[in-house]
Design a protein around this motif. Structure first.
Motif, short mmCIF file in Angstrom:
data_model
loop_
_atom_site.label_atom_id
_atom_site.label_comp_id
_atom_site.label_asym_id
_atom_site.label_seq_id
_atom_site.Cartn_x
_atom_site.Cartn_y
_atom_site.Cartn_z
N ARG A 296 -1.92 -8.53 5.07
CA ARG A 296 -3.35 -8.74 5.26
C ARG A 296 -4.16 -7.53 4.77
O ARG A 296 -5.15 -7.68 4.05
CB ARG A 296 -3.64 -9.02 6.75
N VAL A 297 -3.72 -6.33 5.14
CA VAL A 297 -4.47 -5.13 4.73
C VAL A 297 -4.34 -4.92 3.22
O VAL A 297 -5.31 -4.56 2.55
CB VAL A 297 -3.97 -3.90 5.53
N ASN A 298 -3.16 -5.15 2.67
CA ASN A 298 -3.01 -5.04 1.21
C ASN A 298 -3.94 -6.03 0.49
O ASN A 298 -4.57 -5.68 -0.51
CB ASN A 298 -1.57 -5.32 0.80
N ALA A 299 -4.01 -7.26 1.01
CA ALA A 299 -4.85 -8.27 0.35
C ALA A 299 -6.32 -7.85 0.38
O ALA A 299 -7.04 -7.99 -0.62
CB ALA A 299 -4.67 -9.63 1.03
N HIS A 300 -6.77 -7.29 1.51
CA HIS A 300 -8.15 -6.79 1.60
C HIS A 300 -8.39 -5.66 0.61
O HIS A 300 -9.40 -5.63 -0.10
CB HIS A 300 -8.42 -6.25 3.02
N ALA A 301 -7.45 -4.72 0.57
CA ALA A 301 -7.61 -3.55 -0.30
C ALA A 301 -7.62 -3.96 -1.77
O ALA A 301 -8.42 -3.46 -2.56
CB ALA A 301 -6.48 -2.55 -0.02
N ALA A 303 -8.45 -6.93 -2.96
CA ALA A 303 -9.69 -7.68 -3.24
C ALA A 303 -10.87 -6.72 -3.42
O ALA A 303 -11.76 -6.95 -4.24
CB ALA A 303 -9.98 -8.67 -2.11
N ALA A 304 -10.86 -5.61 -2.66
CA ALA A 304 -11.98 -4.67 -2.72
C ALA A 304 -11.89 -3.72 -3.91
O ALA A 304 -12.90 -3.40 -4.52
CB ALA A 304 -12.03 -3.84 -1.42
N GLN A 312 -3.54 -8.77 -7.54
CA GLN A 312 -4.29 -9.94 -7.09
C GLN A 312 -3.62 -11.23 -7.59
O GLN A 312 -3.46 -12.20 -6.85
CB GLN A 312 -5.74 -9.85 -7.61
N GLY A 331 -5.17 -16.16 1.59
CA GLY A 331 -5.29 -16.12 3.05
C GLY A 331 -4.35 -17.11 3.72
O GLY A 331 -3.75 -16.81 4.76
N GLU A 383 -6.67 2.44 6.54
CA GLU A 383 -5.95 1.18 6.32
C GLU A 383 -4.55 1.25 6.92
O GLU A 383 -4.07 0.28 7.53
CB GLU A 383 -5.90 0.86 4.82
N GLU A 386 -4.85 0.86 10.57
CA GLU A 386 -5.12 -0.54 10.93
C GLU A 386 -3.83 -1.37 10.95
O GLU A 386 -3.61 -2.19 11.85
CB GLU A 386 -6.12 -1.15 9.92
#
Ligand SMILES: [Zn+2]
Length: 392
Positions: A296-301, A303-304, A312, A331, A383, A386
Motif C-alpha cells: 500500500r505504501v509503495n503504491a502511494h509513493a 503514484a506520487a 507503476q 488498489g 513512509e 507508516e
C-alpha cells in the motif's frame, strides 16, 4: 528493473521437483560424498531421508537445529561435521535447517568463525573455497533457501540477523518434493505461504528485476494466489491439501528463491531482517505481517513520485495476477492481499513484541538493510514508519 531486458540467473546445477522427487536423494548423495551431516529441524521427519542414504551405502550423522539458526548453531554444526568426518551436508527441513546446513557446508570448507564472514555485524570477509557438497531438501514451502546463495544467521549479541553470502554456497542439488508438505499445520502454511508470495512479488517489483526472473515471478504469483487460500482452508479443516495445490506451494517457494537470489527483494524483507534480530519472530510470519502495508505504501509513493515509471506498470500488472480479474485496479490487488492475510489469520507484529515506541529504532535499521535496496523506489522515514505502524 532493466528496460533492455537483461538476463541473469544463478541456480543449483540440479533441481528435482515433483511428487516422489525425494526418492532421488540416495543416488544424488552417492555422487557427492560418503558420509553426510544430515541437518534437520526438531521433529523426527527425516527417517525417510536417512533410509534412502543408507540404501545408497552412505553413512550419516544427524545435527538438529532448534529454531532459527544463530552464529552458535553454525559453530556447533561445523564442529559436529568435522568430528564425524563428514564430506557432504544435507539440509532437510524448513528454512532454518537449510540455512544452517548451507552455513555449515561453507564453514567446514573455509575454516574460521562465522563472524569472519558474516555481513553487517561480522568482518564480511569473502569465502574463498567451494563449500562441502550441499544438498537442500525443503519440507516447508516458504524461504526458497534451496536455491539461494546466502544463509541467514542470528547474532543475539548484536540483536540482528545477517547473511553469509557467496556464489560458492549454492547447493549442488535441490530436491523439492511437495509430498513432504503433507501434514503441515495451517499457521505454518499461512506464514510460509505468504512469505513465498512476497518472495515472488518483491523481485517482480524490484529495481533489479530482469528478463530471466520476470517469467518465474509471474508464474509464482499466479500459482500461489490460486493455491494458497485453498491449501490453508483444507489444513484448517483438518483435510489433506490437494496434491496440485501442494505442488503449487512448493514450486512458488522454489521460484521465489530463484527470483530473490537473482533480482533482489524490497521493503518487506528490508524490515524482516532487523525485526528478526529484535524479536524472536519467525521470518515467514514477519514477512506475512508486513506485505499488505508495504504494497500500500509503495503504491502511494509510486503514484506520487513516479506515476509514469516501470514500477507503476508492474503494480498494474500485479493486480490481475493476484485476483484473477483482468480489470482489477492496483488498489483491488492490494485489497486482495490484505483480505488474504486476514483470512489466513496472519498475526500483526505486536504478536512478536513490536510496539509503537520501537518504530524509530526499527526504521533506522530497516533503512540500511540490504534488501531495502531492491524496493521499487526509496521510501522516506515517514513512509517506513507508516508501514511499521500499520503492520502492528
Ligand atoms: Zn522471506
Amino acid at each position: 528493473m532493466s528496460a533492455v531486458g537483461a538476463i541473469g540467473l544463478e541456480a543449483p546445477a540440479r533441481i528435482e521437483t515433483g511428487p516422489g522427487a525425494l526418492d532421488k536423494l540416495g543416488e544424488i548423495a552417492r555422487g557427492l560424498g560418503s558420509h553426510a551431516l544430515l541437518v534437520t529441524g526438531r521433529s523426527n521427519r527425516h527417517a525417510r531421508a536417512a533410509d534412502l542414504l543408507e540404501a545408497a551405502g552412505l553413512r550419516w550423522t544427524r545435527f538438529a537445529v532448534d529454531g532459527e539458526p544463530t552464529v552458535a548453531t553454525a559453530r556447533a554444526g561445523t564442529e559436529a561435521a568435522r568430528a564425524a568426518g563428514c564430506d557432504l551436508v544435507i539440509g532437510f527441513g524448513g528454512g532454518s535447517a537449510l540455512d544452517a546446513a548451507k552455513a555449515i557446508a561453507a564453514l567446514v570448507a573455509n575454516g574460521g568463525d562465522p563472524l569472519d564472514y558474516l555481513e553487517v555485524v561480522g568482518r564480511g570477509q569473502a569465502l574463498t573455497r567451494p563449500s562441502l557438497p550441499f544438498i537442500a531438501v525443503p519440507t516447508t514451502a516458504g524461504t526458497g533457501s534451496e536455491v539461494t546463495k546466502n544463509a541467514v544467521l542470528a547474532s543475539p549479541e548484536h540483536g540482528v540477523k545477517a547473511s553469509l553470502r557467496s556464489p560458492l554456497m549454492m547447493a549442488r542439488a535441490a530436491i523439492v518434493d511437495p509430498d513432504l508438505l503433507a501434514g503441515l499445520p495451517p499457521a505454518v502454511i499461512a506464514s510460509s505461504g505468504v512469505d513465498a508470495l512476497s518472495q515472488v512479488i518483491e523481485p517482480f517489483l524490484s529495481i533489479r528485476a530482469n528478463a530471466a526472473t520476470d517469467p518465474l515471478a509471474r508464474e509464482g504469483i499466479r500459482r500461489s494466489a490460486a493455491a494458497l487460500p485453498r491449501a490453508h482452508a483444507a489444513a484448517r479443516a483438518g483435510k489433506p491439501i490437494d496434491p496440485e495445490d501442494r505442488q503449487a506451494l512448493a514450486q512458488t517457494s522454489l521460484l521465489g528463491g530463484l527470483c530473490l537470489a537473482n533480482a533482489g527483494l524490497g521493503a518487506v524483507h528490508g524490515f524482516a531482517a532487523p525485526l528478526g534480530g529484535m524479536f524472536a519472530a519467525p521470518h515467514g510470519a514477519v514477512c506475512a505481517a508486513l506485505l499488505p502495508a508495504v504494497l500500500r505504501v509503495n503504491a502511494h509513493a509510486v503514484a506520487a513520485r513516479a506515476p509514469d515509471g516501470v514500477a507503476q506498470a508492474r503494480l498494474r500488472e500485479l493486480a490481475p495476477m493476484l485476483t484473477g480479474r483482468d480489470d482489477a485496479s492496483i488498489g483491488a490487488g492490494i485489497d486482495w492481499v490484505s483480505a488474504l492475510c486476514r483470512d489466513l489469520e496472519v498475526p500483526g507484529l505486536a504478536h512478536y513484541g513490536m510496539n509503537a515506541a520501537r518504530i524509530p529504532e526499527l526504521v533506522a535499521k530497516a533503512r540500511v538493510a540490504s534488501s531495502m535496496k531492491g524496493n521499487p523506489l526509496p521510501l522516506t522515514d515517514d513512509e517506513l514508519a507508516e508501514i511499521a505502524a500499520t503492520s502492528l
